[in-house]
Design a protein around this motif. Structure first.
Motif, short mmCIF file in Angstrom:
data_model
loop_
_atom_site.label_atom_id
_atom_site.label_comp_id
_atom_site.label_asym_id
_atom_site.label_seq_id
_atom_site.Cartn_x
_atom_site.Cartn_y
_atom_site.Cartn_z
N ASP A 1 3.03 -8.78 -27.02
CA ASP A 1 2.00 -7.74 -26.85
C ASP A 1 2.03 -6.79 -28.05
OD1 ASP A 1 1.08 -8.61 -24.38
OD2 ASP A 1 2.54 -7.43 -23.27
N ARG A 2 3.23 -6.49 -28.54
CA ARG A 2 3.35 -5.59 -29.69
C ARG A 2 2.72 -6.22 -30.93
NH1 ARG A 2 5.56 -0.26 -31.02
NH2 ARG A 2 4.85 -0.14 -33.18
N GLU B 1 -21.31 -5.34 -8.45
CA GLU B 1 -19.92 -5.79 -8.35
C GLU B 1 -19.43 -6.47 -9.62
OE1 GLU B 1 -18.00 -4.84 -6.20
OE2 GLU B 1 -18.98 -4.61 -4.26
N LEU B 2 -20.04 -6.16 -10.75
CA LEU B 2 -19.65 -6.78 -12.02
C LEU B 2 -18.23 -6.43 -12.42
CD1 LEU B 2 -20.40 -8.34 -14.65
CD2 LEU B 2 -21.15 -6.12 -15.57
N SER B 3 -17.46 -7.47 -12.78
CA SER B 3 -16.15 -7.28 -13.41
C SER B 3 -16.28 -7.73 -14.85
CB SER B 3 -15.09 -8.12 -12.68
OG SER B 3 -13.83 -7.98 -13.30
N ILE B 4 -16.19 -6.80 -15.79
CA ILE B 4 -16.43 -7.10 -17.19
C ILE B 4 -15.28 -6.55 -18.03
CG2 ILE B 4 -17.83 -4.99 -17.45
CD1 ILE B 4 -19.47 -6.43 -19.58
N GLY B 5 -14.92 -7.28 -19.08
CA GLY B 5 -13.86 -6.78 -19.94
C GLY B 5 -13.58 -7.69 -21.13
N LEU B 6 -13.00 -7.08 -22.16
CA LEU B 6 -12.51 -7.81 -23.32
C LEU B 6 -11.05 -8.14 -23.04
CD1 LEU B 6 -14.20 -5.55 -26.02
CD2 LEU B 6 -14.85 -7.90 -25.43
N VAL B 7 -10.80 -9.36 -22.61
CA VAL B 7 -9.48 -9.72 -22.07
C VAL B 7 -8.69 -10.63 -23.02
CG1 VAL B 7 -10.29 -9.47 -19.70
CG2 VAL B 7 -10.46 -11.70 -20.84
N GLU B 8 -9.12 -10.70 -24.28
CA GLU B 8 -8.50 -11.66 -25.20
C GLU B 8 -7.01 -11.43 -25.41
OE1 GLU B 8 -12.90 -11.66 -26.24
OE2 GLU B 8 -11.39 -10.22 -25.57
N THR B 9 -6.56 -10.19 -25.31
CA THR B 9 -5.13 -9.95 -25.52
C THR B 9 -4.27 -10.68 -24.50
OG1 THR B 9 -5.21 -7.91 -24.20
CG2 THR B 9 -5.52 -7.69 -26.59
N ARG B 10 -4.83 -11.05 -23.35
CA ARG B 10 -4.07 -11.79 -22.35
C ARG B 10 -3.61 -13.14 -22.86
NH1 ARG B 10 -7.72 -10.93 -16.84
NH2 ARG B 10 -7.54 -8.66 -16.70
N ILE C 1 -9.14 -2.25 -24.94
CA ILE C 1 -8.94 -3.64 -25.34
C ILE C 1 -7.48 -4.07 -25.26
CG2 ILE C 1 -9.24 -5.30 -27.22
CD1 ILE C 1 -11.58 -3.54 -28.22
N ALA C 2 -6.55 -3.21 -25.70
CA ALA C 2 -5.13 -3.60 -25.72
C ALA C 2 -4.62 -4.01 -24.34
CB ALA C 2 -4.29 -2.49 -26.32
N PRO C 3 -4.88 -3.23 -23.30
CA PRO C 3 -4.41 -3.63 -21.97
C PRO C 3 -5.38 -4.57 -21.24
CG PRO C 3 -5.32 -1.43 -21.85
CD PRO C 3 -5.41 -1.86 -23.29
N ALA C 4 -6.43 -5.02 -21.93
CA ALA C 4 -7.42 -5.94 -21.34
C ALA C 4 -8.00 -5.38 -20.06
CB ALA C 4 -6.79 -7.31 -21.09
N LYS C 5 -8.46 -4.13 -20.09
CA LYS C 5 -9.02 -3.49 -18.90
C LYS C 5 -10.32 -4.16 -18.49
CE LYS C 5 -7.18 1.22 -19.29
NZ LYS C 5 -7.55 2.66 -19.47
N VAL C 6 -10.46 -4.40 -17.19
CA VAL C 6 -11.71 -4.93 -16.65
C VAL C 6 -12.23 -3.95 -15.61
CG1 VAL C 6 -11.07 -7.32 -17.09
CG2 VAL C 6 -10.57 -6.30 -14.87
N SER C 7 -13.51 -3.95 -15.42
CA SER C 7 -14.12 -3.00 -14.49
C SER C 7 -13.97 -3.46 -13.05
CB SER C 7 -15.61 -2.83 -14.82
OG SER C 7 -16.33 -4.03 -14.58
#
Length: 765
Positions: free
Chosen positions: A704-705, A575-584, A622-628
């Motif tokens: 965001d841009r 159930e891991l939720s992982i992501g590069l979310v820095e753009t948030r 990375i741009a939309p900060a996708k997480v699993s």
């Protein structure tokens, strides 16, 4: 270990279809049958929509059909689960049909929650009874940890052992063996607690908000409290379940003290105010979903939701015992509910379970309590609770009196946790073989090193474990200091390292408070030292002379994701939720995340081929900060490699990570530093086309841009990059560093960081 290939589920309702979906998650071929084939097919679609599958592709593992036409599909099933209506005649008629097609030795089970196993097998062949047991899942089957098992006198021990092992290792369940009593364990105690909590709140005329607050956080009970839970389960369903418990239990049982359906609940059922499924229950959302109305427990009418106001809660400051001793309304409520509920658990435990540990495990797994009732009694003090009951003129259960005299239900001896049994003896707390927890390690040994914010433990066999202990396991300066010291110590005394803990999450990333404090004191450039240190330490993880394995569970965001990307391997909970979310928060990954994803996609993951494709793939992540949505989804997205492991049972994660570290340690050599190909202006043009499309569609904000443009530069190398001229990892991280610092100087970024710290939610500006 149990080896199952195929399973059948009969009954495509909410539970049956959820069980089928989770069996598919475990890798089985599944047959889902109902009266009508269309019903089963629609149920699979419903599970797809509801998130029952860890990967949508797993729905393809399920074949659907009707009981009349496709029953022969069960002929080679290893396990057949009945999940039909709670009527004995329907179930037994179905068992006769199953018996006519199933293969010898296949296991048959019922998901019943109300009918005793003894009744289910009455009059059926001995061979069927030998292969039969109860497997009581909790809803939703994918995410609720508890699986209660009930075996009968005729059940083969091998059948029970096979399901117990498969439920543990492959389904990821906390498996609790129960006695064949009404409601088994979790619902026997949980239903009493719910009945007490609802009726006592109505009797006191409490606000729903106060009742939920009083019964939740101080006792480690989910924040839904009681009325939120009633809405979630369904008010009509709770009445039905309680009625079945009343019918099954003797008149002397305390469950009979509370009505099945007090007048307020009867009115709500009559008005179709059934909870979330009907759109209105104790809480009702407005049409625009921006405000809430709450049922007044005195009038039964809706009123606007209020802020919780309670002297009891304010004075107790989260302390359960202080709350129960408080004379205010919330304190009286908490005392009335929890004193009776804990006493009830002590009264019925000898009848329903083999020990207090089974009861506690069932309530943790089935109702989400942080501590089970006997752990709560020990927290409050068994003698204190017995004294409270005596003061109120309530009977003190013998088992509770025994615990009060013995000093509690749990104790520690020789590095092991023991529990008190009703006969006065103590035994080790039951735990499946092969599980490693830092709680158990902590009882048996002292840490190798303890830096406060993190601890280094010896897991045995030459493998150490680095446990982060900061809030949300974030990476601040103390954790980075500890990591640096830990890498040096492991290089000296161990052959492998696991990064992980017993916590419910891996890491929420960097401590963003440091971002704000640094900028306010030193300006954006002052953060450069922090970025440099993170790069240096994560590089040290990647090129350590020993394997570093990340034991990832819960969430791993930002810097938590980045350190995992630098590990030699990852062992992830399913159930891991992982992501590069820095753009948030208005920046780009700052500790090598961009570089690592470029390298992964350059290896051809997800079909990324050619000089531009890796940058496009990384940008899309990375741009939309996708997480699993799961570890399987993380593998599809590229955060996990095909060689990284997935553990279904979170309790087994550290053991599996240790095993992976041991396997890698034999002859281990760190990877050679790779050359990085950056796509330069041609890649930048392709990525800006994506930004242009998103901008024109209104899907990204002005800031965001700005962040997107910085990310384009990092992933493509800027105007001077040339695909024919590979660069080093340090070259990429230098560009990443510059982009991070520049964005940290943007007022809009600081606004996002402040908003995230204040609300915990991202700001779109």
């Amino acid at each position: 270990m149990a080896h199952f290939r195929k399973a059948g589920v009969i009954g495509a309702g909410v539970m049956g279809s959820g069980i089928a979906a989770h069996l598919a998650n475990a890798g089985l071929e599944v047959v889902l049958l109902d009266v009508e084939a269309a019903t089963a097919t629609a149920a699979v679609a419903r599970q797809l929509k509801a998130g029952g599958f860890m990967d949508p592709a797993f729905a393809g593992r399920i074949a659907t059909g009707s009981v009349d036409d496709e029953m022969p599909l069960l002929a080679d099933a290893d396990w057949i689960i009945e999940a039909v209506a709670e009527r004995l005649d329907i179930k037994q008629g179905l068992y006769a049909r199953i018996e006519s097609v199933r293969k010898p030795g296949s296991i048959v089970s019922s998901n019943t929650s109300t009918i005793p196993l003894a009744d289910l097998v009455t009059g059926l062949p001995e061979a069927f009874a030998a292969d039969f047991l109860v497997t009581h899942f909790f809803n939703p089957p994918r995410t609720m940890p508890l699986l209660e098992l009930v075996a009968g006198p005729a059940t083969r021990p091998q059948a029970l052992a096979a399901i117990r092992d498969f439920g543990d290792r492959q389904l990821g369940k906390s498996v609790v063996v129960c006695r064949d009593t009404p409601g088994f364990i979790a619902n026997r105690i949980g239903n009493y607690w719910m009945a007490a909590a609802v009726n006592e709140a109505i009797a006191l005329g409490l606000d729903v908000e106060v009742a939920d607050a009083a019964i939740s956080k101080p006792f480690g009970i989910p924040r839904t409290g009681i009325f939120g839970l009633m809405d979630l389960v369904g008010i009509d369903l709770m009445a039905m379940v309680l009625r079945s418990m009343h019918d099954a239990l003797p008149a002397s049982d305390a469950m009979q003290d509370y009505p099945v359906e007090p007048p307020l609940l009867a009115r709500m059922v009559g008005e179709k105010r059934l909870g979330r499924k009907s759109g209105a229950g104790f809480v009702k959302l407005s049409a625009d979903r921006r405000s809430r109305a709450v049922t007044d427990l005195i009038t039964g009418e809706y009123r606007p939701q209020k802020q919780v106001s309670s002297d009891s809660l304010d004075d107790a400051k989260g302390d359960a015992r202080a709350l129960m001793e408080h004379a205010g309304a919330a304190g009286c409520y908490a005392a009335a509910v929890m004193e009776k509920s804990l006493a009830y658990a002590a009264r019925v435990a000898p009848e329903i379970a083999d020990g207090p540990d089974a009861v506690d495990a069932a309530m943790r797994g089935g109702y989400g309590w942080a501590k089970g009732p006997f752990e709560l009694i020990d927290q409050l003090g068994a003698g204190w609770l017995a004294g409270r009951l005596e003061q109120r003129g309530l009977p003190v259960p013998d088992y509770l009196a025994q615990a009060a005299e013995a000093g509690g239900f749990y104790s520690v001896a020789d590095g092991a946790r023991l529990c008190l049994l009703p006969d006065g003896t103590r035994r080790k707390v039951a735990q499946p073989e092969g599980i490693i927890t830092l709680a158990a390690v902590r009882l048996a040994s002292k840490p190798v090193e303890d830096w406060g914010a993190a601890t280094l433990w010896d897991l045995g066999d030459g493998i150490a474990c680095f446990e982060i202990r900061s809030k949300m396991n974030t990476f601040g300066t103390p954790v980075l200091d500890a990591l640096e010291a830990a890498l040096a110590r492991v290089a000296q005394d161990f052959k492998g390292l696991v990064i992980g803990s017993d916590a419910l999450l891996f890491s929420a990333g960097a401590d963003i408070r440091v971002f704000l404090e640094t900028v306010e004191k030193e300006g954006p450039a002052g953060f450069g030292a922090n970025i440099d240190r993170g790069h240096r330490l994560f590089r040290a993880v990647k090129y350590a002379p020993f394997p570093v394995v990340g034991a990832a569970n819960g969430l791993a965001y930002g810097g938590g994701c980045e350190i995992l990307l630098h590990c030699a391997a990852i062992q992830a909970h399913a159930e891991l939720s992982i992501g590069l979310v820095e753009t948030r928060i208005g920046v780009v990954p700052g500790w090598g995340g961009c570089k690592e994803m470029l390298l992964r996609f350059a290896e051809g993951h997800a079909g990324a081929k050619g000089p531009v494709a890796p940058a496009l793939a990384a940008f899309g992540l990375i741009a939309p900060a996708k997480v699993s949505a799961s570890a399987f989804d993380a593998r599809r997205l590229g955060y996990l490699r095909p060689t990284d492991g997935i553990t279904m049972n979170r309790d087994r994660l550290l053991a599996d990570a240790k095993a992976k570290a041991l396997a890698l340690a034999e002859g281990y050599a760190p990877p050679a530093p790779p050359a990085v190909t950056l796509s330069g202006p041609s890649g930048a043009s392709a990525l800006r086309n994506v930004l242009d499309t998103e901008t024109l569609a209104g899907r990204i904000s002005p800031h965001d841009r700005v962040v997107g443009e910085a990310l384009v530069t990092v992933l493509t190398g800027g105007p001077d990059a040339d695909p024919a001229r590979p660069v080093t990892e340090d070259d990429v991280t230098a560009v990443e560093r510059a982009a991070f610092i520049a964005l940290l100087g943007e007022p809009a970024t600081l606004e996002r960081i402040r908003h995230m710290l204040a609300t915990g939610k991202p700001l779109r500006n």
